[in-house]
Design a protein around this motif. Structure first.
Motif, short mmCIF file in Angstrom:
data_model
loop_
_atom_site.label_atom_id
_atom_site.label_comp_id
_atom_site.label_asym_id
_atom_site.label_seq_id
_atom_site.Cartn_x
_atom_site.Cartn_y
_atom_site.Cartn_z
N SER A 23 0.83 -1.21 0.00
CA SER A 23 0.00 0.00 0.00
C SER A 23 0.86 1.25 0.00
N ILE A 24 1.92 1.23 0.81
CA ILE A 24 2.81 2.39 0.88
C ILE A 24 3.49 2.64 -0.46
N VAL A 25 3.82 1.55 -1.16
CA VAL A 25 4.51 1.67 -2.44
C VAL A 25 3.56 2.08 -3.56
N PHE A 26 2.36 1.48 -3.60
CA PHE A 26 1.50 1.63 -4.77
C PHE A 26 0.28 2.53 -4.58
N VAL A 27 -0.10 2.84 -3.35
CA VAL A 27 -1.28 3.68 -3.13
C VAL A 27 -0.80 5.07 -2.71
N PRO A 28 -0.97 6.08 -3.58
CA PRO A 28 -0.43 7.41 -3.30
C PRO A 28 -0.87 8.00 -1.96
N VAL A 90 8.05 37.89 -6.17
CA VAL A 90 8.71 36.62 -5.90
C VAL A 90 7.69 35.53 -6.20
N VAL A 91 8.07 34.55 -7.00
CA VAL A 91 7.13 33.50 -7.41
C VAL A 91 7.55 32.17 -6.81
N PHE A 92 6.63 31.57 -6.06
CA PHE A 92 6.81 30.22 -5.53
C PHE A 92 6.01 29.28 -6.42
N MET A 93 6.72 28.49 -7.23
CA MET A 93 6.05 27.56 -8.14
C MET A 93 6.28 26.12 -7.69
N ASN A 94 5.19 25.39 -7.54
CA ASN A 94 5.28 23.97 -7.21
C ASN A 94 4.67 23.17 -8.35
N ILE A 95 5.46 22.27 -8.93
CA ILE A 95 5.02 21.45 -10.06
C ILE A 95 4.68 20.07 -9.51
N TRP A 96 3.45 19.62 -9.73
CA TRP A 96 2.95 18.42 -9.08
C TRP A 96 1.97 17.67 -9.97
N ALA A 97 1.48 16.53 -9.47
CA ALA A 97 0.44 15.76 -10.16
C ALA A 97 -0.43 15.08 -9.11
N THR A 98 -1.67 14.82 -9.46
CA THR A 98 -2.62 14.27 -8.49
C THR A 98 -2.29 12.85 -8.08
N TRP A 99 -1.57 12.10 -8.93
CA TRP A 99 -1.25 10.71 -8.63
C TRP A 99 0.07 10.56 -7.87
N CYS A 100 0.77 11.66 -7.65
CA CYS A 100 2.12 11.65 -7.08
C CYS A 100 2.06 11.69 -5.55
N GLY A 101 2.44 10.58 -4.90
CA GLY A 101 2.40 10.50 -3.44
C GLY A 101 3.18 11.58 -2.74
N PRO A 102 4.46 11.81 -3.11
CA PRO A 102 5.23 12.88 -2.47
C PRO A 102 4.62 14.26 -2.67
N CYS A 103 3.99 14.48 -3.84
CA CYS A 103 3.31 15.76 -4.08
C CYS A 103 2.16 15.95 -3.09
N GLU A 131 0.15 17.72 -15.58
CA GLU A 131 -0.50 16.99 -16.66
C GLU A 131 -1.79 17.64 -17.16
N SER A 132 -2.06 18.85 -16.66
CA SER A 132 -3.25 19.62 -17.08
C SER A 132 -4.54 18.84 -16.91
N ASN A 133 -4.61 18.06 -15.84
CA ASN A 133 -5.83 17.31 -15.55
C ASN A 133 -6.70 18.16 -14.62
N LYS A 134 -7.47 19.05 -15.21
CA LYS A 134 -8.20 20.06 -14.44
C LYS A 134 -9.21 19.45 -13.48
N ASP A 135 -10.00 18.50 -13.96
CA ASP A 135 -11.05 17.93 -13.12
C ASP A 135 -10.47 17.25 -11.88
N LYS A 136 -9.43 16.45 -12.08
CA LYS A 136 -8.82 15.75 -10.95
C LYS A 136 -8.15 16.72 -9.98
N ALA A 137 -7.50 17.74 -10.53
CA ALA A 137 -6.80 18.70 -9.68
C ALA A 137 -7.78 19.49 -8.81
#
Length: 204
Positions: A23-28, A90-103, A131-137
């Motif tokens: 679960s820790i490995v595969f479930v974000p 000053v711009v703080f930019m965080n690049i992430w994805a909905t499936w990314c556990g560390p994010c 990934e421009s996945n608006k609905d999930k984000a």
């Protein structure tokens, strides 16, 4: 205890451990929860260093000048914005994805940081879903009760500050130079990042 029952209990315990590990490995969400626990213990602190041009220390990282500050992105309502329009902040930019556990794990700490600076006119936050996945984000932010300003890239994210690692956090100074990059998860809820952003705000 009956040896047969003892053996069954041992096997059941081992199966539970294997299930937890998988679960820790595969479930974000599970992975993120475990990583947040480590953050609370003081792990994953961002390595914050002002560029050598500012400190005069040759061992510090060099300021990335003339970065691709013409990058554009759009919010969930379709309103476009470019980094160039944010010059002077000053711009703080965080690049992430909905499936990314560390994010997912670091997002609550980014919310805490955002809450401290959201009323500062010279600081902007760009939470860029890669990934421009608006609905999930949007659903993710709603479910997590986060009110971070989420954007989606128009075209490719410039390689000057993004090499594909998620999450990646980039801090731009007011002139559009890259003052800091963190690749990988970090805890942004502490005083060090607040002090660092204030130092960048005061850079000339």
């Amino acid at each position: 205890m009956n040896p047969k029952i003892k053996n069954i209990m041992k096997k059941s315990f081992n199966i539970m451990l294997i299930g937890l590990a998988l679960s820790i490995v595969f479930v974000p969400e599970v992975k993120a929860y475990a990583q947040q626990g480590l953050m609370k213990l003081g792990f994953f602190q961002p390595k914050l260093e002002l560029p050598a041009e500012i400190t005069g220390n040759a061992n510090e990282p060099k300021l990335v000048k003339e970065s691709n500050f013409k990058m554009s992105f759009v919010d969930a309502k379709g309103k476009s914005l470019s980094l160039e329009e944010l010059k002077g902040k000053v711009v703080f930019m965080n690049i992430w994805a909905t499936w990314c556990g560390p994010c997912i794990a670091e997002m609550p700490s980014i919310q805490k940081l955002y809450d401290k600076f959201k009323d500062k006119e010279d600081v902007a936050f760009v939470i860029l879903e890669a990934e421009s996945n608006k609905d999930k984000a949007v659903k993710f932010m709603t479910n997590k009760k986060l009110d971070l300003p989420v954007y989606f890239p128009i075209g490719n994210i410039p390689s000057e500050f993004f090499r594909g690692s998620l999450p990646t956090t980039v801090i731009f100074d007011k002139n559009g130079n890259v003052a800091h990059i963190t690749e990988g998860m970090a805890d942004y809820s502490g005083d060090d990042i607040v002090d660092f952003l204030n130092e960048v705000r005061n850079m000339k």
